[in-house]
Design a protein around this motif. Structure first.
Motif, PDB file in Angstrom:
ATOM      1  N   GLN A 374       0.756  -1.036   0.051  1.00 44.41           N
ATOM      2  CA  GLN A 374      -0.128   0.348  -0.371  1.00 44.41           C
ATOM      3  C   GLN A 374       0.931   1.249  -0.316  1.00 44.41           C
ATOM      4  OE1 GLN A 374      -1.857  -1.213   3.572  1.00 44.41           O
ATOM      5  NE2 GLN A 374      -3.808  -1.722   2.592  1.00 44.41           N
ATOM      6  N   GLU A 375       1.586   1.865  -1.273  1.00 44.56           N
ATOM      7  CA  GLU A 375       2.653   2.619  -1.038  1.00 44.56           C
ATOM      8  C   GLU A 375       1.954   4.077  -1.080  1.00 44.56           C
ATOM      9  OE1 GLU A 375       4.216   1.465  -4.807  1.00 44.56           O
ATOM     10  OE2 GLU A 375       5.944   0.449  -3.843  1.00 44.56           O
ATOM     11  N   THR A 376       0.883   4.440  -1.296  1.00 45.59           N
ATOM     12  CA  THR A 376      -0.036   5.906  -0.949  1.00 45.59           C
ATOM     13  C   THR A 376       0.101   6.303  -0.017  1.00 45.59           C
ATOM     14  OG1 THR A 376      -1.347   4.764  -2.730  1.00 45.59           O
ATOM     15  CG2 THR A 376      -1.910   7.198  -2.550  1.00 45.59           C
ATOM     16  N   ILE A 377       0.012   5.354   0.658  1.00 46.54           N
ATOM     17  CA  ILE A 377       0.154   5.807   2.269  1.00 46.54           C
ATOM     18  C   ILE A 377       1.776   5.557   2.940  1.00 46.54           C
ATOM     19  CG2 ILE A 377      -1.339   5.568   4.601  1.00 46.54           C
ATOM     20  CD1 ILE A 377      -3.763   5.125   3.078  1.00 46.54           C
ATOM     21  N   ARG A 378       1.885   5.957   3.509  1.00 49.82           N
ATOM     22  CA  ARG A 378       3.751   5.443   3.843  1.00 49.82           C
ATOM     23  C   ARG A 378       3.344   5.251   5.576  1.00 49.82           C
ATOM     24  NH1 ARG A 378       7.551   6.321   0.017  1.00 49.82           N
ATOM     25  NH2 ARG A 378       6.506   6.498  -1.821  1.00 49.82           N
ATOM     26  N   THR A 379       4.254   5.111   6.263  1.00 50.63           N
ATOM     27  CA  THR A 379       4.127   4.919   7.603  1.00 50.63           C
ATOM     28  C   THR A 379       5.218   6.350   7.896  1.00 50.63           C
ATOM     29  OG1 THR A 379       6.566   3.588   7.728  1.00 50.63           O
ATOM     30  CG2 THR A 379       3.925   2.429   7.497  1.00 50.63           C
ATOM     31  N   LEU A 380       5.264   6.237   9.465  1.00 53.19           N
ATOM     32  CA  LEU A 380       5.983   7.280  10.956  1.00 53.19           C
ATOM     33  C   LEU A 380       7.322   6.856  10.667  1.00 53.19           C
ATOM     34  CD1 LEU A 380       3.781   8.305  13.495  1.00 53.19           C
ATOM     35  CD2 LEU A 380       4.435   9.639  11.876  1.00 53.19           C
ATOM     36  N   SER A 381       7.352   5.515  10.386  1.00 48.49           N
ATOM     37  CA  SER A 381       9.283   4.983  10.426  1.00 48.49           C
ATOM     38  C   SER A 381       9.569   5.188   9.054  1.00 48.49           C
ATOM     39  CB  SER A 381       9.524   3.733  10.494  1.00 48.49           C
ATOM     40  OG  SER A 381       8.777   3.086   9.875  1.00 48.49           O
ATOM     41  N   HIS A 382       8.538   5.203   7.819  1.00 45.22           N
ATOM     42  CA  HIS A 382       8.924   5.120   6.947  1.00 45.22           C
ATOM     43  C   HIS A 382       8.216   6.807   5.815  1.00 45.22           C
ATOM     44  CE1 HIS A 382      10.584   1.523   7.707  1.00 45.22           C
ATOM     45  NE2 HIS A 382      12.084   1.751   6.441  1.00 45.22           N
ATOM     46  N   PRO A 383       7.980   7.514   6.421  1.00 45.72           N
ATOM     47  CA  PRO A 383       7.103   8.778   5.672  1.00 45.72           C
ATOM     48  C   PRO A 383       8.030   9.212   4.624  1.00 45.72           C
ATOM     49  CG  PRO A 383       9.653  10.119   6.891  1.00 45.72           C
ATOM     50  CD  PRO A 383      10.120   8.128   7.282  1.00 45.72           C
ATOM     51  N   LEU A 384       7.556   9.862   3.155  1.00 44.82           N
ATOM     52  CA  LEU A 384       7.537  10.192   2.259  1.00 44.82           C
ATOM     53  C   LEU A 384       7.929  11.152   2.416  1.00 44.82           C
ATOM     54  CD1 LEU A 384       6.245   9.709  -1.197  1.00 44.82           C
ATOM     55  CD2 LEU A 384       4.577  11.409  -0.404  1.00 44.82           C
ATOM     56  N   GLY A 385       8.239  12.456   2.992  1.00 46.80           N
ATOM     57  CA  GLY A 385       9.074  13.207   3.234  1.00 46.80           C
ATOM     58  C   GLY A 385       8.816  14.093   4.583  1.00 46.80           C
ATOM     59  N   PRO A 386       9.802  14.934   4.915  1.00 49.62           N
ATOM     60  CA  PRO A 386       9.976  15.365   6.341  1.00 49.62           C
ATOM     61  C   PRO A 386       9.229  16.219   6.972  1.00 49.62           C
ATOM     62  CG  PRO A 386      10.695  16.909   5.120  1.00 49.62           C
ATOM     63  CD  PRO A 386      10.025  15.732   4.055  1.00 49.62           C
ATOM     64  N   THR A 387       9.141  16.619   8.249  1.00 45.38           N
ATOM     65  CA  THR A 387       7.584  16.724   9.190  1.00 45.38           C
ATOM     66  C   THR A 387       8.135  18.777   7.966  1.00 45.38           C
ATOM     67  OG1 THR A 387       9.376  17.824  10.114  1.00 45.38           O
ATOM     68  CG2 THR A 387       7.818  16.081  11.084  1.00 45.38           C
ATOM     69  N   GLY A 388       6.632  19.667   8.258  1.00 44.66           N
ATOM     70  CA  GLY A 388       6.281  20.863   7.683  1.00 44.66           C
ATOM     71  C   GLY A 388       5.975  20.671   6.055  1.00 44.66           C
ATOM     72  N   SER A 389       4.818  20.120   5.513  1.00 45.44           N
ATOM     73  CA  SER A 389       4.865  20.014   4.259  1.00 45.44           C
ATOM     74  C   SER A 389       4.367  21.447   4.010  1.00 45.44           C
ATOM     75  CB  SER A 389       4.346  18.601   4.340  1.00 45.44           C
ATOM     76  OG  SER A 389       2.741  18.676   4.816  1.00 45.44           O
ATOM     77  N   LEU A 390       3.783  21.670   4.987  1.00 42.93           N
ATOM     78  CA  LEU A 390       2.716  23.165   5.252  1.00 42.93           C
ATOM     79  C   LEU A 390       3.349  23.863   6.325  1.00 42.93           C
ATOM     80  CD1 LEU A 390      -0.495  22.587   5.036  1.00 42.93           C
ATOM     81  CD2 LEU A 390       0.482  22.955   3.139  1.00 42.93           C
ATOM     82  N   VAL A 391       3.989  24.531   5.986  1.00 40.38           N
ATOM     83  CA  VAL A 391       4.731  26.455   6.828  1.00 40.38           C
ATOM     84  C   VAL A 391       4.116  27.366   7.477  1.00 40.38           C
ATOM     85  CG1 VAL A 391       6.702  26.873   7.249  1.00 40.38           C
ATOM     86  CG2 VAL A 391       6.573  24.926   6.064  1.00 40.38           C
ATOM     87  N   THR A 392       3.423  27.302   8.582  1.00 37.25           N
ATOM     88  CA  THR A 392       3.367  29.096   8.497  1.00 37.25           C
ATOM     89  C   THR A 392       4.407  29.913   8.604  1.00 37.25           C
ATOM     90  OG1 THR A 392       3.395  28.385  11.085  1.00 37.25           O
ATOM     91  CG2 THR A 392       1.569  28.040   9.517  1.00 37.25           C
ATOM     92  N   LEU A 393       3.748  31.272   7.960  1.00 35.05           N
ATOM     93  CA  LEU A 393       5.891  32.827   7.746  1.00 35.05           C
ATOM     94  C   LEU A 393       4.609  33.416   8.862  1.00 35.05           C
ATOM     95  CD1 LEU A 393       6.175  32.168   4.310  1.00 35.05           C
ATOM     96  CD2 LEU A 393       7.085  30.952   5.844  1.00 35.05           C
ATOM     97  N   THR A 394       6.237  34.382   9.178  1.00 31.45           N
ATOM     98  CA  THR A 394       5.667  35.499   9.571  1.00 31.45           C
ATOM     99  C   THR A 394       6.818  36.544   9.231  1.00 31.45           C
ATOM    100  OG1 THR A 394       5.100  36.997  11.488  1.00 31.45           O
ATOM    101  CG2 THR A 394       6.834  35.267  11.728  1.00 31.45           C
ATOM    102  N   GLY A 395       6.857  37.466  10.109  1.00 31.93           N
ATOM    103  CA  GLY A 395       7.446  38.612   9.302  1.00 31.93           C
ATOM    104  C   GLY A 395       7.500  40.090   9.428  1.00 31.93           C
ATOM    105  N   SER A 396       8.252  40.806   8.304  1.00 35.59           N
ATOM    106  CA  SER A 396       7.693  42.128   7.724  1.00 35.59           C
ATOM    107  C   SER A 396       6.815  42.699   6.861  1.00 35.59           C
ATOM    108  CB  SER A 396       9.408  43.384   7.830  1.00 35.59           C
ATOM    109  OG  SER A 396       9.736  42.973   7.149  1.00 35.59           O
ATOM    110  N   LEU A 397       7.097  41.479   6.451  1.00 36.10           N
ATOM    111  CA  LEU A 397       6.156  41.574   4.881  1.00 36.10           C
ATOM    112  C   LEU A 397       4.607  40.921   5.533  1.00 36.10           C
ATOM    113  CD1 LEU A 397       5.455  42.253   2.418  1.00 36.10           C
ATOM    114  CD2 LEU A 397       6.234  40.165   1.342  1.00 36.10           C
ATOM    115  N   ALA A 398       4.574  39.844   6.455  1.00 36.58           N
ATOM    116  CA  ALA A 398       3.738  39.319   6.692  1.00 36.58           C
ATOM    117  C   ALA A 398       3.579  38.875   8.644  1.00 36.58           C
ATOM    118  CB  ALA A 398       2.858  38.061   6.782  1.00 36.58           C
ATOM    119  N   PRO A 399       3.070  40.619   9.087  1.00 32.39           N
ATOM    120  CA  PRO A 399       3.300  40.156  10.857  1.00 32.39           C
ATOM    121  C   PRO A 399       1.708  39.389  10.834  1.00 32.39           C
ATOM    122  CG  PRO A 399       2.891  42.924   9.678  1.00 32.39           C
ATOM    123  CD  PRO A 399       2.894  41.817   8.960  1.00 32.39           C
ATOM    124  N   GLY A 400       1.001  39.267  10.425  1.00 36.22           N
ATOM    125  CA  GLY A 400      -0.268  38.706  10.882  1.00 36.22           C
ATOM    126  C   GLY A 400      -0.183  36.911  10.047  1.00 36.22           C
TER     127      GLY A 400
END
Ligand code: FES
Length: 573
Positions: A374-400
């Motif tokens: 079942q290759e489309t769903i990986r396990t925590l020990s063999h993930p497809l990619g690292p943590t942080g697939s989505l990232v929330t940002l801040t900074g002087s261009l987007a303080p909110g």
């Protein structure tokens, strides 16, 4: 205004059951009940029918919402389930939001649909309600409405389309639509091939079959506990989808009797689970806005930092486009959301209640984790990619705050400093993007402003096309920044939801061509590299645009909250 003089909401009689709920107000309840029976008998219902609990079924079928083409068939199966369980089904129409045929964007109408449905649930007699949706904004609008009305509710989506193919290559809506369009703009595909591909991108009824917003929200409805196991991914054309409809109808009668309300199911723990799944599927950035809005309807506040805390713990586990290579029917074949939840079990709130009446712990008890095939769903020990697939940002261009789907971005652009080229509106973008005299290079940062919630109802225009002359040179990605959204099916190094938006006077309004912008995704920062004194000077020149003159668009522009607050209307929370 003192409390005594404030208008109070109209109260409805909600102690009664079935057809006697929420009587029409003639000042004589006995007459209301008498009249109600007279008109319902005209619809062929007898005393035995009217003694049953009523299940409302939300019909969002529309010729304008092609994704919901099979909804009439689904409704018939839900009705059968309701009848089998001793209930009486009442189908009622609610505005339908089809992504492709709605201008300027369905997001402008998500809150309108939520408001309409909430009031219909409140106004009409129903012991429980089945929320039938699918296309992007329908599911969040329905969950927002259900959260506010807090009548027992169960969600069911139409399910994803089947996958198409062209010359041996599997393809589908709408990640491949975007890739092929980019190739066409770059001169790699001719008109004749485009016409042929066009017939294969959306080959059946159902929602876009990549992990776009519709698929993401369908999976999240399941993770929230608001729909039955496998309801998020079963293909639209499968017999399992029909069986799920029957089971949903039966379950709708049971949740009415048990008084199992959205507020019992969509708890803080359920949102924790949904955000965990969102990270694991590298789902649509739009889901951040929708989950925030649904939660706020239940008085649960989720800030971008709470999203980050979960995103940073959960690896990317599902291999679906646009942050992978497969499609929703593949994920379903490989175990769907239940297999994914089993894999994620150590990270979940297992006490969260699901619509079946079981806790998440109980519902996962007999579920196996994904097996090797079942290759489309990986396990925590063999993930497809690292943590942080989505990232929330801040900074002087987007303080909110702002967001980026790192899993669908170009690695070499995740840390990038470039020169801004600013477009003031969608019109400006259309007129100038392909103008070669702008002299853009792949290192420039494209900025599009005034497409935030207030400015334009937040269209999915954040995935700014690569200028045609650069596309012809082979450029496939650039850093792009806006206060708008992008389709969940889109990909690229694209910073979205910049808050405060330009129309509200945020820093995005102050950028000028030639300014330097620095994006640093690992450090979660997007900065405008301009001296504060200069920004203060520019701010003094800023004037906000007047809102639209009338109607819904005026109400929306004058009441909508920023993206980081869910872009709901301020008086609906
Ligand atoms: Fe309806 Fe994609 S257009 S789900």
């Amino acid at each position: 205004m003192s409390d005594q003089t404030k208008a109070q909401p109209v109260k409805v009689n909600d102690n009664a059951e079935g057809v006697d709920r929420k009587l029409t107000n003639y000042g004589d309840p006995g007459f209301s009940r008498f009249l109600r029976r007279a008109f319902l008998s005209s619809a062929g219902l007898d005393t035995e029918d009217l003694s049953r609990p009523i299940v409302g079924i939300v019909n969002t079928a529309s010729d304008y919402t092609t994704c919901h083409r099979d909804m009439p068939q689904l409704i018939e199966h839900v009705k059968r389930g309701v009848l089998e369980a001793g209930g009486l089904p009442f189908v009622f129409p609610v505005m339908s939001l089809g992504e492709i045929l709605t201008s300027p964007t369905t997001m402008l109408f998500r809150n309108l649909m939520a408001m309409e449905l909430e009031e219909q649930i409140r106004a009409q007699p129903m012991d429980s309600v089945v929320l039938l949706g699918g296309c992007d904004k329908t599911v969040p609008a329905e969950l927002m409405a259900a959260a506010s009305a807090d009548v027992p509710a169960i969600a069911l989506v139409v399910g994803p389309m089947s996958v198409g193919s062209y010359k041996g290559e599997r393809l589908g809506a709408c990640t491949d639509c975007r890739r092929i369009w980019t190739d066409y703009r770059g001169g790699q595909i001719d008109e004749a091939s485009m016409a042929e591909v066009n017939q294969e991108l959306a080959p059946t009824a159902g929602t876009c079959m990549v992990m776009g917003t519709a698929s993401t929200m369908a999976c999240l409805a399941e993770a929230l506990g608001m729909s039955l196991p496998f309801a998020g991914t079963a293909p639209a054309v499968s017999s399992q989808r029909l069986r799920l409809a029957v089971q949903t109808g039966r379950r709708a009668v049971e949740i009415g009797a048990a008084d199992r309300r959205p507020s019992h199911v969509m708890t803080a723990g359920a949102f924790h689970n949904a955000i965990t799944v969102l990270a694991a599927i590298a789902g649509s950035t739009n889901a951040i806005i929708h989950l925030t809005a649904i939660a706020r309807r239940l008085n649960i506040r989720i800030g971008l930092n709470e999203f980050h805390n979960i995103f940073s713990q959960v690896p990317h586990l599902t291999d679906c486009k646009p942050a992978g290579s497969n499609y929703l029917p593949d994920m379903h074949r490989d175990g769907g959301v239940p297999a994914l939840l089993k894999t994620l079990e150590p990270l979940l709130d297992l006490n969260a209640l699901t619509i079946t009446g079981e806790s998440m712990r109980e519902s996962l008890q007999d579920q196996s984790p994904p097996q090797k095939w079942q290759e489309t769903i990986r396990t925590l020990s063999h993930p497809l990619g690292p943590t942080g697939s989505l990232v929330t940002l801040t900074g002087s261009l987007a303080p909110g705050g702002a967001v980026i789907k790192a899993a669908a971005a170009s690695k070499h652009l995740l840390v990038h400093e470039g020169t801004a080229c600013v477009f003031d509106s969608l019109q400006d973008l259309a007129e100038r993007l392909d103008d070669e005299t702008l002299g853009l290079t792949a290192d420039h940062v494209l900025v599009l402003r005034n497409i935030g919630p207030v400015g334009a109802g937040m269209p999915e225009a954040g995935a700014i096309p690569i200028p045609q002359y650069l596309a012809r040179e082979g450029v496939r990605d650039m850093v792009r920044i806006s206060d708008g959204r992008m389709s969940g099916t889109a990909y690229g190094t694209i910073v979205l939801h910049c808050t405060p938006e330009a129309a509200a006077g945020g820093p995005l309004a102050l950028i000028r061509d030639g300014d330097k912008i620095r994006l640093d995704v690992p450090n979660r920062v997007v900065d405008l590299l301009v001296e504060q004194a200069e920004l203060d000077r520019r701010k003094a020149d800023f004037t906000s645009r007047p809102p639209p003159e009338r109607g819904w668009q005026r109400l929306h522009a004058t009441s909508v909250l920023q993206a980081s607050q869910g872009a709901d209307l301020d008086f609906l929370q």
